[in-house]
Write an enzyme that holds these catalytic residues in place. Structure first.
Site, PDB file in Angstrom:
ATOM      1  CG  ASP A   1       7.438   9.522  -4.972  1.00 44.52           C
ATOM      2  OD1 ASP A   1       7.501   8.779  -5.975  1.00 44.52           O
ATOM      3  OD2 ASP A   1       7.774  10.723  -4.985  1.00 44.52           O
TER       4      ASP A   1
ATOM      5  CE  LYS B   1      10.056  12.435  -2.480  1.00 44.95           C
ATOM      6  NZ  LYS B   1       9.623  12.415  -3.895  1.00 44.95           N
TER       7      LYS B   1
ATOM      8  CG  ASP C   1       5.956  12.852 -10.257  1.00 46.75           C
ATOM      9  OD1 ASP C   1       5.934  13.662 -11.200  1.00 46.75           O
ATOM     10  OD2 ASP C   1       6.582  13.081  -9.210  1.00 46.75           O
TER      11      ASP C   1
ATOM     12  CD  GLU D   1       4.281  10.457  -6.179  1.00 44.86           C
ATOM     13  OE1 GLU D   1       4.677  11.378  -6.924  1.00 44.86           O
ATOM     14  OE2 GLU D   1       4.029  10.623  -4.970  1.00 44.86           O
TER      15      GLU D   1
ATOM     16  CE  LYS E   1       6.344  16.551  -9.423  1.00 40.16           C
ATOM     17  NZ  LYS E   1       7.527  15.763  -9.036  1.00 40.16           N
TER      18      LYS E   1
END
Length: 367
Positions: A193, A163, A241, A218, A265
């Site tokens: 990300d 992250k 994402d 990401e 997702k």
């Protein structure tokens, strides 16, 4: 067979450690919803959805209202063939994919139980014994993130999501990627990300600073166009994402050249039915997929694992055991990670059943 009763529960899930993400967003305690669809034969299908607050156009308190609104349309549905009733629900309640995903998962669970087959058999057939997991590392001090990565590596994990962006410091983000890569050595997959929280300039400066490393980026920016610009400026592969939520968005990301990998997702697409169509497109486009959901416990994790286990060879990047990051565990007999990998549950349908004591009292019943 038809659905004759709908029951909904709400359960607070607490992360084992607070997750810090870009734009000062955190994920500590979140509300997950668990749905039971009961049929006139006595079979019960289970679903789960758990939006993260202030993250995507989805919120936990919208789930009960949406389920109540859809309730009369859900009653009477036959689980033999899930796509058709879900298309009917799409027409009845346009949008709100996250709220419909909980219904879709429960219907698939019923379908599997009624046929005596595990979901991976109905989703295309089992293609692998188990799947690689990625481990998500909260955005804190670089040295601490490296320590977490090293510990996860010792447990067998070989894919790491780092992250970024919690402090808005591009040099610190570059150091996070550098130190995690050093901690796990060459070979493992490492990607940074931002969860849409970086500007094009911030992400580009970070990417260029680590361009000599084997890393992936990401979803740095809020738009696909900005993500594509970062991909071009840094030369680093990219995973999409938040901007991947339907077939059109997948085609757009592919056309822009920024979708080397993608997170599929369940709550973004509206459940297994729509996500299966998205997977087929990704296989065609040559994009590797991460099979998961936004957050949650054992039911939504089980759905993700069945999906991952049926994904064609060469098309799966990884999956995620969301339930391992939170407490309480909703299903005590659900699968757990072993040596950095995880297998889907056995048994018909999802193969998991919740502990009713953990669920507590329902918040909604429709009959």
């Amino acid at each position: 067979m038809k659905v004759t009763k709908i029951t909904l529960w709400s359960v607070d899930l607490t992360s084992h450690e607070t997750y810090h993400m870009a734009e000062s967003k955190t994920c500590a305690t979140v509300k997950t919803h668990v749905l039971c669809l009961e049929t006139n034969t006595g079979l019960k299908g289970w679903g789960e959805v758990c939006p993260i607050p202030h993250y995507l156009p989805a919120y936990a308190d919208g789930v009960p209202a949406a389920v109540a609104e859809m309730g009369p349309e859900i009653l009477g549905i036959s689980p033999f063939g899930v796509d058709a009733p879900m298309r009917e629900l799409d027409g009845f309640l346009p949008g709100h994919a996250y709220a419909k995903s909980i219904v879709d998962i429960a219907l698939w669970d019923l379908f599997g139980q009624a046929t005596g087959l595990p979901l991976y058999a109905l989703l295309g057939g089992r293609t692998r014994k188990d799947m690689p997991l990625y481990h998500s590392i909260t955005c804190i001090a670089p040295d601490e993130m490296a320590r977490i990565a090293a510990t996860a590596y010792q447990s067998g994990i070989r894919q790491f999501q780092v992250k970024l962006g919690a402090d808005g410091d591009w040099e610190a983000d570059a150091e996070r990627l550098l130190k995690v890569r050093e901690a796990v050595g060459s070979g493992p997959v490492v990607y940074g990300d931002w969860n849409c929280g970086a500007s094009r300039l911030h992400a580009t400066r970070t990417g260029r600073a680590v361009a000599h490393l084997d890393v992936m980026l990401e979803q740095p920016c809020k738009t696909l166009e900005d993500c594509a610009a970062v991909r071009q400026a840094t030369g680093l592969p990219m995973k999409i994402d938040e901007n991947a939520y339907d077939l059109a968005s997948l085609l757009r990301a592919h056309a822009l050249g920024c979708m080397d990998a993608v997170a599929l997702k369940l709550s973004k697409f509206g459940g297994l039915s729509a996500m299966r169509r998205a997977r087929d497109l990704c296989v065609h486009l040559g994009t590797e997929t991460c099979a998961e959901c936004t957050w949650g416990s054992d039911i939504v994790t089980a759905a993700s694992l069945h999906f991952a286990a049926s994904t064609p060879h060469g098309a799966l990047l990884n999956t995620c055991d969301l339930s391992s990051y939170v407490a309480p565990r909703i299903c005590p007999d659900a699968p757990v990670r072993a040596n950095g990998r995880i297998a889907p549950p056995e048994g018909p349908g999802l193969g998991v059943v919740p502990d009713m004591d953990v669920l507590g009292s329902p918040i909604l019943e429709v009959v």
